[in-house]
Each structure stands twice: as structure tokens, then as C-alpha cells.
Design a protein around this motif. Structure first.
Motif, PDB file in Angstrom:
ATOM      1  N   LEU A 125       5.636  -2.029   6.806  1.00  6.66           N
ATOM      2  CA  LEU A 125       5.837  -1.937   5.325  1.00  6.66           C
ATOM      3  C   LEU A 125       6.803  -0.689   5.092  1.00  6.66           C
ATOM      4  CD1 LEU A 125       2.693  -3.415   4.217  1.00  6.66           C
ATOM      5  CD2 LEU A 125       4.751  -4.547   4.004  1.00  6.66           C
ATOM      6  N   VAL A 181       1.076  -9.233   7.955  1.00  2.00           N
ATOM      7  CA  VAL A 181       1.771  -8.969   6.718  1.00  2.00           C
ATOM      8  C   VAL A 181       2.092 -10.387   6.051  1.00  2.00           C
ATOM      9  CG1 VAL A 181       3.887  -8.348   5.543  1.00  2.00           C
ATOM     10  CG2 VAL A 181       3.258  -6.754   7.282  1.00  2.00           C
ATOM     11  N   LEU A 189       4.913  -8.538  -0.531  1.00  2.92           N
ATOM     12  CA  LEU A 189       4.401  -8.255   0.860  1.00  2.92           C
ATOM     13  C   LEU A 189       2.975  -7.635   0.661  1.00  2.92           C
ATOM     14  CD1 LEU A 189       7.451  -6.827   2.832  1.00  2.92           C
ATOM     15  CD2 LEU A 189       6.643  -9.281   2.446  1.00  2.92           C
TER      16      LEU A 189
END
Length: 283
Positions: A125, A181, A189
């Protein structure tokens, strides 16, 4: 002249014979056998078992049976151990709330940590601080994990590690864990990480990248004490407090429409994320 026989009053009429009255019909039961109905109620009250627990339950039952055969004792203890093991692997039915933007708790337990951290590298991320909500599961909690929102699994990655107490902050980086995820239907997300604890030595994850998933559905299991971290999208505010009990698949951790402003308070707004799919019905 022939004698006339008096007419017999109909049953239930004045002068009639009460014992000749037709019996009162029993109340309607819908045609269902009372015993079958009672068995149905009991079956609905007992939660099903997660498939990952069946081998463990069978092993405990076999060990208890072996002890009973060899010693002639331990029947009560064996039954208790088998029942306790079965209870650990229960998978109760959950009903997600009708809130399209809600991020649901992935597990039953207690909110142990709420902090602003950079997500671990395995989540892939953006490297910026986001809100992490850590739910600690005791050995008495339901230990299946659930999907927090409708969407698609973007990635799944397992990392070996230590078995520190799961309520420690550093367990997020040091312990054995499995990270996924989730790309929601609105393009956000959300990261979810299963973390092993002192007693947890087995993490199971049943989803793969590309799988379409529904909010509240079971996707994994951690055996015997653990923790699950949820990483919210940037700027999204939590709706739970430290020490709060969560119910996996039902408790709302956050709402994607509620953001933190510059002062750290919350407000309602949009995130500016492009919509990648329309909302659709899911089981």
C-alpha cells in the motif's frame, strides 16, 4: 297403538350426552412433527464448524478414546476436551448491516490498538500513515476471519515470523502473519492481516488474488489465540474505541464516507476515489 320412541337430542344440545360430543380438534401445527420442530430449533441454535477445525476435533476425540480404552478412565474429561475444541472452531452465521460504505470487523474480539502507522511492506500500500485497528482474539472468541467489504482480492502474502503475544504492538511486524489487500467496489484499498500469537501456530487463508468476495463471508481461520489488523484507506476515521468488543462481519469499524479533517476530527464527504464498479447484490 304403537309407542312412539322419543327423539335423541343431538350431541352437545341441552339434554344430550356430553360424553358423546366430538373431541375438540388439536391446535394446528402446520403439519410439522413437534419432535422434528424441536430438533430443528436445536440445530439452528448450534453454530456449524469451520472445515479447518474438523481434523483437530477428530484428533482430540481419537486421543480421548485411546485414553479411555487404555485406562478405563477419563470419559468425562475426554468429552469435555472434544466439546471445547469443537466450540473453538465454531462458525456462527452473521448478518452484515445494510451500509454500503461500512468497513466491517474481520474478527470477534476486543479492540486492542488504534494507531496511525505506515502499512507493512507485504500489503504493498502507499507508504503513508493510515489508521490501523487491531482486534485481539482470546481463546474463547470465535476464531474465523471475515471479509470487511464487498470487493475483489488484490493480493495475498504469507510471512513467517515469531510467536510473540498478539496484544503487543510489535507483533504486527515480528509475528507470523498472512496479509491480504481488498479492492472495494468503490476503488478503495483495505488491508487485513491475520497475526499468530503465543498459542496460535497455524494460519489458514481460503481466498486467492482475483477472488470476488462479499462482506461478512468467512475467508480464514487462526488457531488458538491471535490478532487481526485492519488498515483503513488514507483519511478514513475509525468508529470504534479501545476496549470495545467487536463481532466479526457485523461491527462497523469505519465508514468510507467519514473522513478526518486537518484537526483530527471527523466529517462526512467523498474521498475523490474513482468508482470502478456499481454496487450489486451479494449473498
Amino acid at each position: 297403538m304403537a309407542a312412539t320412541t322419543p327423539a335423541t337430542p343431538p350431541p352437545g344440545a341441552p339434554g344430550g350426552h356430553p360424553e358423546l360430543s366430538p373431541p375438540t380438534a388439536p391446535p394446528a401445527t402446520g403439519g410439522e412433527n413437534p419432535l422434528l420442530h424441536a430438533a430443528k430449533l436445536v440445530r439452528e441454535a448450534v453454530p456449524p464448524l469451520h472445515p479447518g477445525g474438523r481434523p483437530v476435533i477428530a484428533a482430540v476425540a481419537a486421543a480421548a478414546g485411546a485414553v479411555r480404552l487404555l485406562t478405563g478412565r477419563g470419559t468425562g474429561a475426554g468429552l469435555l476436551a472434544t466439546a471445547a475444541t469443537a466450540a473453538f472452531f465454531r462458525e456462527p452465521r452473521r448478518v452484515p448491516p445494510p451500509r454500503p460504505g461500512a468497513v466491517l470487523a474481520p474478527a470477534d474480539g476486543t479492540v486492542a490498538l488504534i494507531s496511525e502507522v505506515v502499512p507493512p511492506a507485504e500489503l504493498d500500500l502507499p507508504r503513508e500513515p493510515v489508521t490501523r485497528i487491531s482486534v485481539f482474539l482470546s481463546v474463547l472468541d470465535v476464531h474465523v476471519q471475515r471479509i470487511p467489504m464487498h470487493g475483489r482480492i488484490r493480493s495475498v502474502e504469507y510471512r513467517p515470523g515469531a510467536f510473540l503475544s498478539a496484544d503487543l504492538d510489535k507483533a504486527s511486524e515480528d509475528n507470523e502473519r498472512n496479509a491480504l489487500v481488498l479492492e472495494t467496489q468503490t476503488g478503495h484499498l483495505v488491508g487485513v492481516v491475520q497475526i499468530a500469537g503465543l498459542l496460535a501456530r497455524r494460519i489458514r487463508c481460503d481466498v486467492r488474488p482475483g477472488d470476488e468476495v462479499a462482506a461478512g463471508e468467512t475467508y480464514g481461520l487462526i488457531r488458538f489465540g491471535s490478532r487481526v489488523d485492519t488498515y483503513l484507506p488514507p483519511g478514513v476515521a475509525p468508529e470504534v474505541s479501545l476496549g470495545q468488543r467487536t463481532i466479526g462481519g457485523e461491527t462497523v469499524l469505519a465508514d468510507l464516507a467519514v473522513e478526518k479533517d486537518g484537526a483530527g476530527t471527523t466529517g462526512t464527504g467523498t474521498t475523490g476515489t474513482t468508482i470502478v464498479g456499481a454496487e450489486k447484490d451479494r449473498p
